[in-house]
Design a protein around this motif. Structure first.
Motif, PDB file in Angstrom:
ATOM      1  N   VAL A 143      -2.920   0.197  -3.796  1.00 10.46           N
ATOM      2  CA  VAL A 143      -2.067  -0.971  -3.570  1.00 10.46           C
ATOM      3  C   VAL A 143      -1.383  -1.414  -4.865  1.00 10.46           C
ATOM      4  O   VAL A 143      -2.037  -1.595  -5.890  1.00 10.46           O
ATOM      5  CB  VAL A 143      -2.926  -2.143  -3.030  1.00 10.46           C
ATOM      6  CG1 VAL A 143      -2.044  -3.367  -2.749  1.00 10.46           C
ATOM      7  CG2 VAL A 143      -3.663  -1.717  -1.771  1.00 10.46           C
ATOM      8  N   ILE A 149       4.150  -1.001   8.854  1.00 12.54           N
ATOM      9  CA  ILE A 149       4.173   0.118   7.907  1.00 12.54           C
ATOM     10  C   ILE A 149       5.507   0.812   8.090  1.00 12.54           C
ATOM     11  O   ILE A 149       6.017   0.905   9.222  1.00 12.54           O
ATOM     12  CB  ILE A 149       2.980   1.075   8.152  1.00 12.54           C
ATOM     13  CG1 ILE A 149       2.993   2.231   7.141  1.00 12.54           C
ATOM     14  CG2 ILE A 149       2.964   1.609   9.575  1.00 12.54           C
ATOM     15  CD1 ILE A 149       1.694   3.054   7.146  1.00 12.54           C
ATOM     16  N   SER A 160       4.714   4.846   3.875  1.00 12.21           N
ATOM     17  CA  SER A 160       4.244   6.224   4.005  1.00 12.21           C
ATOM     18  C   SER A 160       5.467   7.121   3.925  1.00 12.21           C
ATOM     19  O   SER A 160       6.366   7.026   4.747  1.00 12.21           O
ATOM     20  CB  SER A 160       3.516   6.405   5.336  1.00 12.21           C
ATOM     21  OG  SER A 160       3.064   7.737   5.439  1.00 12.21           O
ATOM     22  N   GLY A 219       0.844  -1.185   0.000  1.00 20.66           N
ATOM     23  CA  GLY A 219       0.000   0.000   0.000  1.00 20.66           C
ATOM     24  C   GLY A 219       0.885   1.243   0.000  1.00 20.66           C
ATOM     25  O   GLY A 219       1.910   1.282   0.680  1.00 20.66           O
ATOM     26  N   ASN A 225      -2.062  -0.026   9.369  1.00 22.85           N
ATOM     27  CA  ASN A 225      -3.400  -0.140   8.770  1.00 22.85           C
ATOM     28  C   ASN A 225      -3.799  -1.618   8.772  1.00 22.85           C
ATOM     29  O   ASN A 225      -3.449  -2.365   7.874  1.00 22.85           O
ATOM     30  CB  ASN A 225      -3.333   0.423   7.341  1.00 22.85           C
ATOM     31  CG  ASN A 225      -4.707   0.504   6.703  1.00 22.85           C
ATOM     32  OD1 ASN A 225      -5.727   0.496   7.394  1.00 22.85           O
ATOM     33  ND2 ASN A 225      -4.736   0.565   5.385  1.00 22.85           N
ATOM     34  N   VAL A 234      -4.869   4.937   0.291  1.00 19.97           N
ATOM     35  CA  VAL A 234      -3.720   4.044   0.174  1.00 19.97           C
ATOM     36  C   VAL A 234      -3.961   3.015  -0.936  1.00 19.97           C
ATOM     37  O   VAL A 234      -4.406   1.904  -0.660  1.00 19.97           O
ATOM     38  CB  VAL A 234      -3.435   3.335   1.525  1.00 19.97           C
ATOM     39  CG1 VAL A 234      -2.100   2.587   1.470  1.00 19.97           C
ATOM     40  CG2 VAL A 234      -3.413   4.352   2.660  1.00 19.97           C
ATOM     41  N   ALA A 248      -3.587  -4.917   0.634  1.00 20.79           N
ATOM     42  CA  ALA A 248      -2.172  -4.687   0.919  1.00 20.79           C
ATOM     43  C   ALA A 248      -1.721  -5.579   2.074  1.00 20.79           C
ATOM     44  O   ALA A 248      -2.498  -5.900   2.971  1.00 20.79           O
ATOM     45  CB  ALA A 248      -1.932  -3.218   1.263  1.00 20.79           C
ATOM     46  N   GLU A 277      -2.845  -5.388   7.928  1.00 24.41           N
ATOM     47  CA  GLU A 277      -1.396  -5.359   7.730  1.00 24.41           C
ATOM     48  C   GLU A 277      -0.740  -5.337   9.106  1.00 24.41           C
ATOM     49  O   GLU A 277      -1.332  -4.867  10.070  1.00 24.41           O
ATOM     50  CB  GLU A 277      -0.996  -4.088   6.947  1.00 24.41           C
ATOM     51  CG  GLU A 277      -1.560  -4.038   5.537  1.00 24.41           C
ATOM     52  CD  GLU A 277      -1.503  -2.628   4.960  1.00 24.41           C
ATOM     53  OE1 GLU A 277      -0.477  -1.955   5.136  1.00 24.41           O
ATOM     54  OE2 GLU A 277      -2.500  -2.213   4.349  1.00 24.41           O
ATOM     55  N   SER A 301       2.594  -1.383   4.160  1.00 16.57           N
ATOM     56  CA  SER A 301       2.429  -0.063   3.556  1.00 16.57           C
ATOM     57  C   SER A 301       3.688   0.775   3.675  1.00 16.57           C
ATOM     58  O   SER A 301       4.515   0.566   4.572  1.00 16.57           O
ATOM     59  CB  SER A 301       1.268   0.700   4.208  1.00 16.57           C
ATOM     60  OG  SER A 301       0.043   0.158   3.767  1.00 16.57           O
TER      61      SER A 301
END
Lengths: 330, 430
Positions: B310, B372, B351, B297, B366, B308, B346, B369, B349
């Motif tokens: 994917v 991240i 970011s 993601g 998230n 987000v 996803a 998942e 992720s």
């Protein structure tokens, strides 16, 4: 590359597999001394003897059942049914046994058997002997159904079918036997089952067919090409597994699809493909998917009526032009 | 006869929907398949297409308003018909069909015992419409690919109603190709008043959250309150990755492709996740769910909020493909054109706030998942290499992990592998 007939390509595939694998044997009516009704087994009885080219009584249910038993015990029978019309008396063996045994035995035993049988029409053999029933079988899980439309595929797919560990209904076509074409010289040439082939490229319309109808489709494409219309012809080759993705890829390019088949359209190959195309290509379509099939009547004996019932080039062309007209193409 | 349109179910999890905006006004005629409104669900903005041709008699739910699934949002029917009929029908009163319509029916339909709140789609209605000269010319028929091409080219086909070259005036591919080449009928920029989100807020103004912001609020609060987060920080020397990126982009200059730092991070994360299954599993209902492929993601900032999209199975895709997909997804994310399936599935992720010159930050996982990675800016910093102080390009990252899915060591190993891949970036190309 050598030129030979569809019939001879099949005979060579049988010969090569009989020579390659001692577990392979043939079984069917009049396939030995008489060399088969359509001479596909010519010379094989003399070469391999009555143990491996076995003649049977007129008892389709019996010898298909015998083939299943032999296959379950490890042999690789190639059973000839004189025409697809006669498979009807062996339906229980084909559908309820050959197609079910791997499942019913929890995968412990399979049925590596090929049933070779020709369908098709056009020789005034009338209602009971002029049918294309392959779609009935292609609707059944557990059995592969293939229908080669070229000399090279006849050879390469029959060899693959014999080597397959599950039952394969190998649909030939009465009108195809004398069609000639080129075959690769490679003695190891095989063609995978379950893959369609784009046999002519084009941009305006995807025309999908199998078996002898592919030949008709190619002629229609040639005719229309003279008017500047380029038809892409997809030869399905296998009906189950069905390679819908190759068809879809073509339709995404052309935005239009026409399916032609010799069998009846209702619940036919075209019906199945139309459903798949609508799902896979909905946003790519410029016109509804169209079908051409045999007239929905028992095949008449009268020659003019027989011609009227067959999906001849003229009908396929008219359907193609209709689809293009709907798309604003003359 | 007139009937109610109700808020449709456009995503599996939606319980209510917001009218983003109506594309038709009261009194407008529309054809089967026309987009009547944009509806915001909890996840995405979707187009609401007409099931059947008709005329908008009354709009019950205005732009920006939210109602429950199945609630009436508009009344539609034949031109000149009264909207009140459907309302009374909704109250259970059986309404006989108007005379002209009954006469036009060619296929008999069973008479409904009691009028339902929303009458099932009636095929006879379209036929009745076709028999009516005024309506037939107004009907817009478009083949699926022609509709798609027109949407992509920003062409409004309304003026083409009845003028296409297909059967009954259906607009087909060839018509749209002609329109594109002639430059006719290009959609004008939205002239209507800007929606609320684009207006500066008045002092003390209170606004409802958009469905997307509501979903973010709910999910992030739930994650931070129920998922035991721990954090692993690292510094990655991006000098060689930046050199590789410059070299790749030099070679790709004519192709239109451009590899970003983020594309390399996505690729490195995907490869590293496959090497560390313990850091690549979800904790769901007391069980660990493992993932065969790493679908990444990518958090995309919007004017207000984020989404987000994917990159599916990123471990199987080369950097260039990841880059293309990401650019396409991010572009459509900002245009509000993502499909539901493009924001689901996803397993991890990324970011990245590097473009805002952020040194370092921590991201919220998230679920489902289990991790991240938060990525800061890449900056020139003095570091010690082989006993010497040299200037290198340093990027700080922080991995947030769900402690129910993996241990500190699992998270550390994952970050270490990502770091090693980015510091020997040719490994990202094999």
């Amino acid at each position: 590359m050598a030129d030979l007939t569809y019939r001879e390509a099949l005979r060579r595939a049988l010969d090569d597999e009989l020579a390659r694998d001692p577990d392979v044997f043939l079984m069917g009516e009049e396939i030995g001394r008489f060399e088969g009704s359509y001479k596909v087994t010519a010379g094989l009885w003399q070469k391999y003897g009555p143990e491996r080219v076995r003649e049977t009584p007129i008892s389709e249910e019996g010898f298909v059942g015998a083939g299943i038993g032999a296959a379950m015990m490890g042999l690789r029978p190639v059973v000839e049914i004189m025409t697809i019309n006669f498979i009807l008396v062996a339906m229980d063996q084909v559908i309820n046994h050959a197609a079910k045994i791997r499942y019913m035995f929890g995968g412990a035993v399979g049925v590596p058997m090929v049933i070779r049988t020709p369908g098709g029409a056009g020789a005034q053999l009338t209602a009971q002997h002029s049918q294309s029933l392959e779609a009935w079988f292609a609707g059944c899980p557990g059995i592969k159904v293939v229908a080669p439309a070229s000399v090279a595929d006849a050879y390469g797919m029959l060899k693959t079918a014999i080597r397959d560990d599950d039952p394969v209904l190998f649909c030939e076509n009465l009108v195809m036997y004398n069609v000639t074409g080129t075959m690769p010289d490679d003695p190891d040439y095989t063609v995978p089952l379950g893959r369609a082939a784009v046999v002519r490229e084009g941009s305006d319309l995807t025309l999908v067919a199998h078996s002898y109808t592919v030949q008709r489709a190619l002629r229609v494409a040639d005719t229309m090409s003279r008017d500047g219309i380029e038809i892409e012809v997809v030869d399905l080759r296998s009906l189950r597994p069905l390679d819908a993705e190759t068809v879809a890829e073509s339709v995404r390019k052309t935005s239009r699809a026409l399916i032609a088949e010799e069998g009846w359209s209702t619940y036919g190959v075209g019906a199945e493909l139309a459903a798949r195309i609508h799902r896979l290509c909905f946003d790519d379509l410029d016109a509804p998917v169209e079908r051409v099939g045999g007239a929905e009547v028992p095949m008449p004996y009268s020659k003019p009526l027989e011609l009227a019932a067959l999906p001849l080039e003229s009908k396929i062309e008219a359907a193609a032009r209709g689809l293009l007209a709907e798309s604003g193409i003359a | 006869m007139s009937e109610e349109l109700v808020m449709p179910r456009l995503s599996d999890t939606m319980e209510e929907g917001t009218i983003g905006r109506w594309l038709v006004h009261e009194g407008d005629a529309f054809a089967e398949g026309d987009v009547l409104a944009e509806i915001e669900t909890d996840k995405a903005t979707m187009e609401f297409q007409a099931y059947d041709a008709g005329t908008v008699l009354r709009i019950l739910v205005g732009d920006g308003e939210t109602v429950a699934l199945g609630a009436p949002i508009a009344i539609v029917g034949a031109e000149g018909e009264s909207a009140d009929e459907a309302v009374s029908a909704g109250n259970g009163a059986a309404t006989p069909p108007p005379q002209e319509q009954a006469a036009a029916e060619t296929e008999p339909e069973p008479e409904p015992k009691a009028a339902p709140a929303r009458k099932p789609k009636s095929s006879s209605k379209a036929k009745a419409a076709a028999g009516n000269g005024a309506r037939a010319t107004a009907a817009l028929r478009v083949s699926p690919i022609a509709r798609r091409m027109a949407d992509e080219a920003g062409i409004d086909l309304a003026a083409m109603a009845g003028r296409g070259s297909g059967p009954e005036g259906r607009v087909v591919k060839a018509d749209v190709e002609r329109l594109i080449s002639s430059g006719e009928l290009t959609r004008p920029a939205a002239a209507d008043a800007p929606p609320e989100a684009q207006r500066a807020p008045a002092e003390g103004e209170i606004r409802d959250l958009t469905p997307m912001l509501k979903a973010v609020a709910t999910r992030m609060a739930q994650s931070k309150q129920t998922v035991p987060h721990f954090y692993v920080e690292s510094e990655i020397d991006m000098t060689r990755a930046m050199q590789l990126r410059a070299e790749l982009n030099g070679g790709l200059a004519d192709s239109g492709d451009k590899i970003s730092v983020n594309d390399l991070i996505v690729r490195a994360s995907a490869l590293a996740l496959i090497q560390h299954p313990q850091a690549h599993r979800s904790y769901v209902d007391g069980k660990h769910v493992y993932h065969a492929h790493a679908s990444i993601g990518i958090a995309v900032a919007l004017d207000d909020g984020l989404i987000v999209p994917v990159v599916v199975d990123a471990d199987t895709k080369p950097v260039r493909e990841i880059s293309r997909e990401t650019r396409d997804l991010a572009g459509r994310a900002r245009a509000g054109k993502l499909k539901q399936r493009e924001i689901e599935g996803a397993t991890f992720s990324v970011s990245n706030l590097g473009m805002f010159d952020v040194a370092n930050f921590e991201a919220i996982i998230n679920p489902p998942e289990s991790a991240i990675i938060a990525v800061g800016a890449t900056v020139d910093r003095p570091v010690v290499v082989g006993g010497e102080i040299v200037v290198r390009k340093i990027m700080r990252v922080t991995l947030s992990c769900d402690h129910r899915a993996c241990s500190g060591a699992d998270g550390a190993k994952l970050v270490l592998t990502i770091k090693q891949l980015l510091q020997s970036p040719s490994l990202l190309l094999v």
